[in-house]
Scaffold this motif. Sequence first.
Motif, PDB file in Angstrom:
ATOM      1  N   HIS A   1     -18.739  71.346  -1.104  1.00 43.08           N
ATOM      2  CA  HIS A   1     -19.070  72.589  -1.821  1.00 43.08           C
ATOM      3  C   HIS A   1     -19.035  72.356  -3.328  1.00 43.08           C
ATOM      4  CE1 HIS A   1     -18.027  75.334   1.827  1.00 43.08           C
ATOM      5  NE2 HIS A   1     -19.289  74.933   1.833  1.00 43.08           N
TER       6      HIS A   1
ATOM      7  N   HIS B   1     -14.387  68.234   0.069  1.00 41.47           N
ATOM      8  CA  HIS B   1     -15.610  68.659   0.770  1.00 41.47           C
ATOM      9  C   HIS B   1     -16.725  68.871  -0.237  1.00 41.47           C
ATOM     10  CE1 HIS B   1     -13.769  72.510  -0.361  1.00 41.47           C
ATOM     11  NE2 HIS B   1     -14.866  73.156  -0.038  1.00 41.47           N
TER      12      HIS B   1
ATOM     13  N   HIS C   1     -12.033  81.302   4.415  1.00 41.32           N
ATOM     14  CA  HIS C   1     -11.015  81.116   3.384  1.00 41.32           C
ATOM     15  C   HIS C   1      -9.728  81.803   3.794  1.00 41.32           C
ATOM     16  CE1 HIS C   1     -13.054  79.052   0.155  1.00 41.32           C
ATOM     17  NE2 HIS C   1     -14.096  79.861   0.223  1.00 41.32           N
TER      18      HIS C   1
ATOM     19  N   ASP D   1     -18.125  73.916  -5.934  1.00 37.23           N
ATOM     20  CA  ASP D   1     -16.933  74.142  -6.769  1.00 37.23           C
ATOM     21  C   ASP D   1     -15.878  73.054  -6.557  1.00 37.23           C
ATOM     22  OD1 ASP D   1     -16.805  75.385  -4.212  1.00 37.23           O
ATOM     23  OD2 ASP D   1     -15.176  76.699  -4.849  1.00 37.23           O
ATOM     24  N   HIS D   2     -16.156  72.105  -5.668  1.00 41.70           N
ATOM     25  CA  HIS D   2     -15.242  70.980  -5.438  1.00 41.70           C
ATOM     26  C   HIS D   2     -15.868  69.637  -5.795  1.00 41.70           C
ATOM     27  CE1 HIS D   2     -12.255  73.381  -3.125  1.00 41.70           C
ATOM     28  NE2 HIS D   2     -13.304  74.183  -3.095  1.00 41.70           N
TER      29      HIS D   2
ATOM     30  N   ASP E   1      -9.644  74.465   0.917  1.00 39.99           N
ATOM     31  CA  ASP E   1     -10.368  75.562   1.554  1.00 39.99           C
ATOM     32  C   ASP E   1     -10.385  75.463   3.090  1.00 39.99           C
ATOM     33  OD1 ASP E   1     -10.925  76.107  -1.056  1.00 39.99           O
ATOM     34  OD2 ASP E   1     -13.098  75.948  -0.891  1.00 39.99           O
TER      35      ASP E   1
ATOM     36  N   HIS F   1     -13.978  75.106   7.846  1.00 46.71           N
ATOM     37  CA  HIS F   1     -14.581  75.556   6.585  1.00 46.71           C
ATOM     38  C   HIS F   1     -16.103  75.409   6.561  1.00 46.71           C
ATOM     39  CE1 HIS F   1     -14.394  76.884   2.517  1.00 46.71           C
ATOM     40  NE2 HIS F   1     -14.803  75.761   1.984  1.00 46.71           N
TER      41      HIS F   1
END
Length: 261
Positions: free
Chosen positions: A73, A71, A202, A75-76, A168, A147
Motif C-alpha cells: 500500500h 506491504h 484495519h 502509505d507504506h 495494518d 489486509h
Amino acid sequence: MTDRPPDLIKFLGTAGARFVVARQLRSSAGTFVRLSGKNIVLDPGPGTLVRLAKSKPAIDVAELDAIIVSHLHIDHSNDVNVLIDAMTSGGLSKRGLLYAPRECLEGEDYVVLKYLRGFLDKIAVLEPRRTYSFDGVSFTTSAPHDHGVETYGLSFDRGGQKISFLVDTRYFQGLLDSYAGSDLLIVNLVRLNPHESGAVLHLCVDDVRRILAAVRPRKAVLTHFGMTMIRAKPWVVAQQLGDELGIEVVAASDGMALHLD
Ligand SMILES: [Zn+2]
C-alpha cells in the motif's frame, strides 16, 4: 565502551489511511529504527526521504542499512525507490538490504523499480513466521495479516526483548499468537470505531483493547491514525486504554523518539 549510537525508534510520521495522508494532517513518513548501530526504515510512506533529512538531528540516508516494507500500500511503500537510490548513492555504492513480501517485488502491482534492485546488496523476500538476521539485528515476521494484500508485521529480538510492530490488519485471533510476549508493542490503530460494513481491513480501538489485554506488553505505542482517531485525539484514547488495562499506552506523534536504552 563502544561509541555505538543508542538504540531508538523514531516515528517520522503517524498518519494512516487516505484522508490523513492526502491532506498530510500528520506526516505519512515511515518509522526509523536504530538497533545494534544499524539504521533501518520500516514502511517508507510518502515523505520519508524529506522527514529523514529534516529530522533533528538529521538522519543521513546514505547511512541506512536496511528498508523493510510490510506491504505494498502506498502509505507504506511510496518512498522505497527514492530511499534505495539515496542509500546507495544512486547505485555508485552497492549496499543495503531490502525486506519485502513477494507481492511487492513480483506481484502485478509490484512497487520496487527493477532498475534499482541491483543497487542493493540483497533483497530478501518476507515470508510468514520466519526469522531474518543481519549484522546483529534479528527480527521475526508475524502470521500473514488480514489486509487484502500480502502483509506481515514483525518483531525485533533485542537481546531477548521483543519489540513488535503490528502493522495494518483486520482483527483476527492469530494476531495474539504472533505478538505474544511483546515487551514493546507498536500498533497501527487506524479507526476509532468498527466500520458498519465490517469490510474495512484495519484495527479499531475495541480490537486494540482486546490485543493489549491478551498480550499485555510493558509498553504500547499507538500510531498510523485515520481521521476518526485524529478527531478523537489519539493521546486521549491512549490514556483511556492505559487506565483501563493498567499498562503504559502512549500515542505516537510526528517526530517522537523512543529511546530503548
Ligand atoms: Zn495498508
